[in-house]
Motif scaffolding. Sequence first.
Motif, PDB file in Angstrom:
ATOM      1  N   UNK A   9      18.231  -7.053  -4.655  1.00 19.10           N
ATOM      2  CA  UNK A   9      16.891  -6.945  -4.057  1.00 19.10           C
ATOM      3  C   UNK A   9      15.880  -6.598  -5.147  1.00 19.10           C
ATOM      4  N   UNK A  10      14.797  -7.366  -5.169  1.00 23.54           N
ATOM      5  CA  UNK A  10      13.762  -7.187  -6.197  1.00 23.54           C
ATOM      6  C   UNK A  10      12.409  -6.917  -5.559  1.00 23.54           C
ATOM      7  N   UNK A  11      11.645  -6.025  -6.169  1.00 21.41           N
ATOM      8  CA  UNK A  11      10.236  -5.845  -5.797  1.00 21.41           C
ATOM      9  C   UNK A  11       9.386  -6.428  -6.927  1.00 21.41           C
ATOM     10  N   UNK A  12       8.386  -7.225  -6.553  1.00 21.69           N
ATOM     11  CA  UNK A  12       7.424  -7.728  -7.547  1.00 21.69           C
ATOM     12  C   UNK A  12       6.028  -7.323  -7.094  1.00 21.69           C
ATOM     13  N   UNK A  67      -2.634   1.327  -6.369  1.00 24.41           N
ATOM     14  CA  UNK A  67      -3.332   2.484  -6.939  1.00 24.41           C
ATOM     15  C   UNK A  67      -3.288   3.686  -5.984  1.00 24.41           C
ATOM     16  N   UNK A  68      -2.809   3.441  -4.756  1.00 22.74           N
ATOM     17  CA  UNK A  68      -2.669   4.562  -3.804  1.00 22.74           C
ATOM     18  C   UNK A  68      -1.225   5.064  -3.876  1.00 22.74           C
ATOM     19  N   UNK A  69      -1.076   6.203  -4.526  1.00 26.79           N
ATOM     20  CA  UNK A  69       0.260   6.706  -4.876  1.00 26.79           C
ATOM     21  C   UNK A  69       1.185   6.822  -3.672  1.00 26.79           C
ATOM     22  N   UNK A  70       0.678   7.434  -2.591  1.00 27.12           N
ATOM     23  CA  UNK A  70       1.556   7.650  -1.427  1.00 27.12           C
ATOM     24  C   UNK A  70       1.998   6.332  -0.808  1.00 27.12           C
ATOM     25  N   UNK A  71       1.052   5.401  -0.714  1.00 29.11           N
ATOM     26  CA  UNK A  71       1.364   4.087  -0.116  1.00 29.11           C
ATOM     27  C   UNK A  71       2.402   3.366  -0.960  1.00 29.11           C
ATOM     28  N   UNK A  72       2.274   3.467  -2.269  1.00 23.99           N
ATOM     29  CA  UNK A  72       3.213   2.773  -3.161  1.00 23.99           C
ATOM     30  C   UNK A  72       4.606   3.404  -3.065  1.00 23.99           C
ATOM     31  N   UNK A  73       4.634   4.740  -3.059  1.00 24.40           N
ATOM     32  CA  UNK A  73       5.935   5.426  -2.908  1.00 24.40           C
ATOM     33  C   UNK A  73       6.610   5.003  -1.612  1.00 24.40           C
ATOM     34  N   UNK A  74       5.817   4.985  -0.544  1.00 20.01           N
ATOM     35  CA  UNK A  74       6.378   4.597   0.763  1.00 20.01           C
ATOM     36  C   UNK A  74       6.895   3.169   0.741  1.00 20.01           C
ATOM     37  N   UNK A  75       6.158   2.285   0.084  1.00 16.41           N
ATOM     38  CA  UNK A  75       6.573   0.875   0.031  1.00 16.41           C
ATOM     39  C   UNK A  75       7.926   0.760  -0.663  1.00 16.41           C
ATOM     40  N   UNK A  76       8.063   1.397  -1.805  1.00 18.68           N
ATOM     41  CA  UNK A  76       9.319   1.288  -2.573  1.00 18.68           C
ATOM     42  C   UNK A  76      10.464   1.928  -1.781  1.00 18.68           C
ATOM     43  N   UNK A  77      10.194   3.109  -1.202  1.00 17.61           N
ATOM     44  CA  UNK A  77      11.247   3.786  -0.426  1.00 17.61           C
ATOM     45  C   UNK A  77      11.671   2.942   0.773  1.00 17.61           C
ATOM     46  N   UNK A  78      10.689   2.326   1.432  1.00 15.43           N
ATOM     47  CA  UNK A  78      10.994   1.527   2.622  1.00 15.43           C
ATOM     48  C   UNK A  78      11.856   0.309   2.277  1.00 15.43           C
ATOM     49  N   UNK A  79      11.531  -0.336   1.176  1.00 15.92           N
ATOM     50  CA  UNK A  79      12.341  -1.497   0.754  1.00 15.92           C
ATOM     51  C   UNK A  79      13.775  -1.049   0.497  1.00 15.92           C
TER      52      UNK A  79
END
Length: 250
Positions: A9-12, A67-79
């Motif tokens: 699984x990859x995130x881009x 650039x929104x730290x919390x949103x980015x953390x959530x995105x990576x964690x959710x994936x």
Amino acid sequence: MSETNPQRVAIVTGASRGIGAEIAVSLAGQGRHVVLVARDEAKLESVSRRIADEHDGASSIHPCDVSRTEALEQAVEQVASEHGRLDILVNNAGISRDNLMLRMTDEEFDEVIAVNLRAVFVACRTALRPMMRGQWGRIINVGSVSGLVGNAGQANYAASKAGLIGLTRSLAKEMARKNITANVVAPGFIETDMTEVLPDAVKEAALQVTPLRRFGRGREIAAAVAYLASDDAGYTTGQVLTVDGGMTMV
Ligand code: NAP
């Protein structure tokens, strides 16, 4: 390049257009499940459709402002939690806010650092736990030749891209024993929206210092990223792979 089972699984990030879209298509072509991240949902969906058409490949979209730290953390964690794994992270989202140093505002500086550098730090930090659990990881950060040699009018951008190299090499040293590699791909002038807006004189000057006498294509950057994301690239870490038509060769 070898494929693996189960599917990696990859995130881009920055996958809605330009270089990031080509990276996503290329990784999907290698058989990865690719999660496309950027702000423009409609464009992400169109890249996802292209992946299905061209490769019969699996992808999903996750709209997010990196650039929104919390949103980015959530995105990576959710994936990672949805797929039960996260193997490849490509930090490609990037912006420029060019201005001569004398005129550059704090906002222009901070905005570029937030997207091009801090978001990369946040995404990497969040990705490390799932990668460590999987005992395998590939992190590829998209830099720029500006980060290597500087560029007039790009103090903010060049600082962010140079910072990316220090971040990546530190990460590579910290994570080597965990079987996680971290590398930078540094493009020269590539045909995308980012360079389309440049004045003709700037484009011509760039061509003059590019031995191959043409701008690069997104897929030529994607090919370098796909190599560094492959199983076979496991002995390459902490490197900067420059793909610039020979512009900065030493
Ligand atoms: P581009 O065509 O302008 O695309 C930029 C991508 O980043 C878009 O997908 C954009 O998506 C995304 N993005 C920007 N801000 C974002 C944010 N706050 N949150 C989430 N996504 C964001 O740029 P490109 O030319 O493909 O550049 C890709 C990378 O290569 C960048 O890191 C750039 O610095 C680097 N690079 C490019 C060149 C070149 O010549 N083109 C040269 C050297 C390095 P949304 O707008 O949908 O959010």
